[in-house]
Enzyme design. Structure first.
Site, short mmCIF file in Angstrom:
data_model
loop_
_atom_site.label_atom_id
_atom_site.label_comp_id
_atom_site.label_asym_id
_atom_site.label_seq_id
_atom_site.Cartn_x
_atom_site.Cartn_y
_atom_site.Cartn_z
N SER A 326 10.20 -0.62 -1.01
CA SER A 326 9.22 -1.35 -0.55
C SER A 326 9.23 -2.88 -0.35
CB SER A 326 7.79 -0.96 -1.09
OG SER A 326 7.54 0.31 -1.03
N HIS A 369 -4.93 4.56 2.59
CA HIS A 369 -5.50 3.04 2.31
C HIS A 369 -6.69 2.83 3.17
CE1 HIS A 369 -1.11 2.75 0.63
NE2 HIS A 369 -2.05 1.80 -0.36
N CYS A 382 1.19 -0.24 1.91
CA CYS A 382 0.96 0.76 2.84
C CYS A 382 2.09 1.22 3.68
CB CYS A 382 -0.26 0.41 3.59
SG CYS A 382 -0.30 1.91 4.70
#
Lengths: 707, 371
Positions: A326, A369, A382
């Site tokens: 991420s 989310h 997300c």
């Protein structure tokens, strides 16, 4: 006269005898002429040749290893120095009439005859009178015994030399590297030509890359020996020329924090100064102690270093290629902002999964989310948002903006590193001979799939975002100094390019990174500092092809990239803990420690600062209160600022020169005293009075300005 | 005893030459033994005493008329042979050979004195055998047999060098006493023909180290660290001295002990290394002067005995110098022959000075009338 018989000749004549005397005269003339001619031939015609023979008979030339250049951190803390050590040197030819010498020597040095003979044979094309180092770093006891039994050990010489010494052991060892004997193959190369066969050169890391500066030049010592191979006296002694010193970009405190924070976990930490690209800290685990290399590795050590599955010699910070997970969303965010596609994705609803193609792509947060815009997508990481953004932009846009941030290719730091990979349709076609499938973009959008990066690339990515888009070539050396302490070469920051992106987009990402640490939904609250605003991004890289929950080995890699202070970035950090689980919980606290240490807001620094407050001025002169010994030293180290630094550098250089002088004179003394006394070790950490005085001066200056 | 007329015949240049040679010898011994016994110079001092004693002996050898010695020729010879036998029985060993006879705190080498006895005996023989037109082989058989007794005794010690030296002295004296050309040729031809046979017998009797020395002489590089070591180190020492030498006490080959036997057999190498070609040449010229002076003495001698004594002593000097120096220069095999008055060694010094005294005696009395 000759043939004239004496008038007093008496009864017996002597004429016949005298007539034959010419034979004796002729013999004398011929034989004496022969002797004189031969003398003339040996002494006058071939005199030079025999003079050389007599010199090589009596002189054993030993090379003296030069002290390597001292490596300082950016504030003048010595992180690689030299220490006196004893070498036992042996000329086999001098002992050929004394059988058993090798055995006796071996018994003293704890070596077998085979060990010593292997050492002797290790040098090819050896001049028969060339002395060989049979043992380096011999102990004082061993040396004493050798000296005591000198007459029993023909051809054996003890020499004091300066040996490379890393005072902190396993400390930035992958970056500093190590030294080792020059190999026969290396001796063929231009760079190493002419070096003595058992010379030590940098074989890894900075020691290798900058070897030609820090190597120095060997000295030569001519030792006169008698026919028994016993040392009579030193005839000439050319001191070795010390290598040039280098000021590294490393910050001792940051590095120390990184080492401590990492502990025994496998992984890497890299910290970069965003406005210069200077590497402030670099550590990789598992590591090694570079001190062991020049001493000769034991088979067990060598086996560990080369065969252990943790690959201790591998510098993960530069050579470890991992999916960025991420953390890649920072690059994704920049691409989204620049292409404007983020606007179309903003407001997307994350339910925890997205059906794409013929499968469901999940968000890491299975419950979803809710409604997500870009800021929240970064802060809460997300996946669904970035799947959709990636799908809209396409892989080539991702490639373009990632490349602006320096991902997917070597950073040019100057030490062996890997490229990592940022895929593109062109790459897919060229390498895989296949077209790009849209589903592959989705994996890449969250830093998985084909994408891989090295820790230093991610640290620089953050640095580039933080400094407004300037892509620096990371550097590890600030300055090279001659032996007089004056700079010989300096290494100003090298700009590789300016990312053609809008400043406010980078600012947007910075805000999001701050949110990651500070906002309620952020994934890295553990990076939050009381003293400084930290921005960051977590990453959890899946270990490809392995299921979850099957033990530590199969856990995900935990990433965290960070920058601080957010409002005025001074340090960018990347932390990777292999199989560490979640970036937020495992890696973020480590980054925080490094940041606080570098910005001198960690607990230790604060204590020292408080201690410094106890210094008041009386009559314009600083007075010390309640400060002793190590706290004083620590207080000195704590001081930051340009002026302080330059004073420190100067003081350190002066101190180093003094230390060098100490070392050489101590070594000399030791030689003179026949090693009867222990050679002084140079004090590596000890601040000298010169440094203290400089510090005092500076402090009064600080106070004055405050007033 | 000495009368004034005799003193007026003193040749002071000869005395000066002998003293110069002795000084050179002492200087060389000092250097060669400089680093030996921890700087006490014991050998140097001892050599000094030997020289003082030897010089007294030399002067003593001048006092009487040498002709009186002729009568004792065979007696001296007999005593020498007895002493050589005594050495075999009770002698002291040193350096692998039994050469020394203990003499109180000292010891001496009968083989050195035997050379002189041999000279006197042969001088008496050749001065009285009445052959002036060259000896035949038959006429030489007896003296040769007499010579071979001490030669064999000495070689048995084993001291090949002294044995050869005795044969060389014999040859020198025979050449001057006269040998028929036919006899000489016969001797030479049979010698050449018999050489292989004699060689195999001779070779079989040599000690291993002697064989080695000869082999090494033929090819010194065949064994550079073993037997060839002497010659190689000596050549390096001499060669490295170059034109002017390395300076007194600065010879690295000598002072660092690379040169073996440097105070005895290889002392010339020490001189050459430290004084160079110039110094070596001066030393050789000094020897040459004494030798030519000896030949002149033989030439002027008033009787056959005196002339033959002078020839014998000259032969002894010539062969010692040529073989010793030739050996250090690598053009002669390594046989243990000292350099007279330069090599360390008491008996050798005494014998040489005694011989020079006799030579002087002959020279001094060359005008003296017989009564």
């Amino acid at each position: 006269m000759w043939y004239h018989n004496s008038v007093h000749g008496g009864g017996e004549g002597t004429a016949d005898i005298k007539r034959r005397l010419w034979i004796i005269v002729a013999f004398v003339v011929v034989s004496f002429s022969a002797l004189v001619l031969r003398l003339w031939y040996l002494q006058v015609v071939r005199g030079k040749y025999y003079r050389e023979l007599s010199e090589s008979n009596r002189i054993r030339e030993v090379d003296i290893r030069p002290p390597r250049g001292i490596l300082y951190d950016r504030n003048g803390v010595i992180i690689a120095a030299n220490t006196p050590s004893y070498s036992v040197i042996f000329t086999p030819e001098d002992a050929k009439d004394s059988p058993g010498t090798v055995e006796k020597l071996g018994a003293i040095l704890g070596m077998t005859t085979g060990d010593i003979e292997a050492r002797i044979k290790s040098e090819r094309n050896r001049n028969p009178y060339k002395p060989i180092r049979v043992k380096e770093n011999a102990s004082f006891e061993e040396v004493s015994e050798v000296e005591a039994r000198k007459d029993d050990l023909p051809g054996v010489i003890v020499q004091v030399e300066l040996r490379r010494y890393y005072p902190y052991g396993e400390f930035a060892s992958h970056l500093l590297g190590y030294i080792g004997k020059v190999t026969p193959e290396q001796l063929e190369k231009e760079e190493y030509k002419g070096l003595p066969p058992d010379f030590l050169i940098g074989q890894y890391g900075i020691e290798r890359t900058f070897d030609r500066y820090i190597r120095g030049e060997p000295g030569k010592r001519g030792v006169e020996v008698d026919a028994m191979g016993r040392q009579v006296r030193v005839i000439y002694n050319t001191e070795p020329a010390a290598g040039q010193d280098m000021v590294l970009t490393l910050d001792y405190k940051a590095q120390k924090a990184a080492e401590d924070a990492m502990g025994d976990q496998p992984g890497a930490i890299v910290a970069i100064e965003p406005r210069t690209g200077e590497v402030l800290a670099m550590t990789s685990r598992p590591g090694f102690d570079p001190n062991i290399f020049p001493l000769g590795l034991t088979p067990a050590e060598w086996a560990y270093l080369t065969q252990d599955e943790g690959k201790p010699l591998n510098n993960r910070a530069l050579q470890g290629q991992f999916p960025p997970g991420s953390t890649f969303k920072l690059a994704m965010a920049l691409a989204g902002l620049e292409t404007g596609k983020f606007a179309s994705v903003n407001g997307v609803f994350c339910s925890g999964g997205w059906f794409f193609g013929n499968r469901v792509f999940h968000c890491w947060k299975r419950e979803g989310h809710g409604t997500v815009a870009l800021h929240k997508a970064v802060v809460e990481s997300c996946d669904i948002y970035f799947y959709k953004l990636g799908d809209l932009m396409g892989i080539d846009n991702i490639h373009k903006y990632s490349t602006y941030l320096g991902l997917g290719k070597q950073t040019g730091v100057g030490i062996r590193e890997k490229d990592g990979l940022i895929p593109s349709t062109e790459w897919k076609q060229r390498v895989r001979h296949d077209k790009w499938y849209p589903g592959e973009t989705l994996s890449c959008a969250i830093g998985q799939g084909y994408i891989s990066t090295t820790p230093i690339q991610l640290a620089r990515m953050v640095a580039t975002i933080a400094n407004g888009g300037t892509l620096y070539q990371p550097s590890v050396v600030r300055e090279i100094r001659g032996r007089d302490g004056k700079p010989v070469a300096s290494f100003p920051p090298v700009v590789l390019g300016e990312a053609p992106v809008k400043r406010e987009h980078l600012q947007f990402i910075m805000d999001a990174m701050k949110g990651v640490v500070e906002e309620p939904g952020g994934t890295a609250h553990s990076a939050k500092s009381e003293h400084v605003t930290v921005g960051g991004k977590t990453g959890t890289a899946q270990v490809i092809g392995l299921g979850k929950g099957r033990g530590k080995k199969y856990q995900d890699h935990a990433w965290f990239v960070a920058v601080a202070p957010v409002e005025d970035p001074k340090i960018a950090v990347c932390v990777l803990v292999e199989h560490g689980g979640h970036g937020g919980s495992t890696s973020a606290p480590l980054a925080k420690k490094v940041i606080e240490a570098y910005l001198r807001v960690d607990e230790e620094s604060l204590r020292e600062k408080a201690a410094l407050e106890n210094i008041t001025t009386a009559g314009g002169r600083p007075v010390l209160k309640n400060i002793t010994g190590s706290r004083w030293k620590a207080a000195l180290r704590n001081m930051t600022g340009i002026r302080w630094k330059s004073i420190m550098d100067e003081a350190a250089a002066r101190k180093k020169r003094a230390a060098m002088k100490n070392v050489t004179s101590a070594a000399k003394r030791a030689r003179m005293n026949n090693l009867s006394s222990t050679a002084k070790r140079p004090s590596l950490m000890n601040r000298t009075s010169a440094a203290k005085k400089a510090a005092m001066k500076n402090m009064t200056g600080v106070k004055a300005r405050k007033r | 005893m000495l009368d004034r007329r005799l003193v007026s015949n003193f040749d002071w240049t000869f005395i000066a030459a002998v003293l110069a040679l002795m000084a050179a010898g002492l200087t060389a011994v000092y250097s060669a033994t400089y680093s030996m016994d921890g700087g006490r110079h014991g050998l140097f001092v001892r050599q000094g005493y030997w020289f003082i004693a030897g010089f007294a002996v030399m002067l003593g050898a001048v006092m009487f008329d040498y002709r009186r010695l002729a009568r004792w020729g065979y007696v001296f010879y007999g005593i020498a042979v007895v002493l050589l036998i005594a050495v075999m029985a009770v002698g002291r060993s040193g350096m692998g050979a039994q050469r020394w006879l203990p003499l109180g705190p000292l010891s001496f080498q009968p083989s050195e004195v035997a050379k002189l006895a041999l000279i006197l005996m042969l001088a008496k023989f050749f001065s009285e055998d009445g052959v002036t037109n060259g000896h035949t082989l038959r006429q030489l058989a007896r003296p040769l047999a007499l010579v071979m007794v001490p030669v064999l005794l000495v070689v048995k010690q084993p001291d090949l060098g002294t044995g050869l030296m005795m044969l060389f002295i014999f040859c020198g004296m025979v050449v001057v006493a006269g040998i028929r050309v036919k006899s000489f040729l016969t001797l030479a031809v049979t010698g050449l023909l018999a050489a292989p046979l004699a060689w195999s017998v001779f070779w079989g009797h040599l000690k291993d180290y002697q064989k080695k020395r000869i082999l090494v002489f033929l090819s010194p590089d065949s064994d550079p660290s073993g037997a060839g070591y002497h010659v190689i180190q000596s050549k390096i020492a001499i060669g490295s001295g170059a034109l002017t030498g390395k300076g007194y006490l600065n010879g690295t080959q000598s002072q660092l002990s690379f040169l073996p036997e440097r105070h005895t057999d290889f002392i010339f190498s020490v001189v050459s290394e430290e004084w160079g070609f110039v110094g070596s040449l001066l030393l050789l010229l000094l020897f040459l002067f004494i030798i030519l002076w000896g030949i002149e003495t033989a030439n002027k001698a008033k009787d056959r005995f005196g002339a033959m004594v002078a020839v014998g002593i000259v032969s002894m000097l010539v062969f010692h110098v040529v073989i010793n120096v030739g050996m250090t220069l690598g053009i002669m095999p390594v046989v243990g022959v000292p350099l007279p008055l330069v090599s360390y060694g008491g008996t050798s010094a005494m014998t040489t000075l005694l011989a020079l005294g006799l030579l002087f005696n002959v020279n001094m009395r060359r005008f003296h009338l017989f009564y």
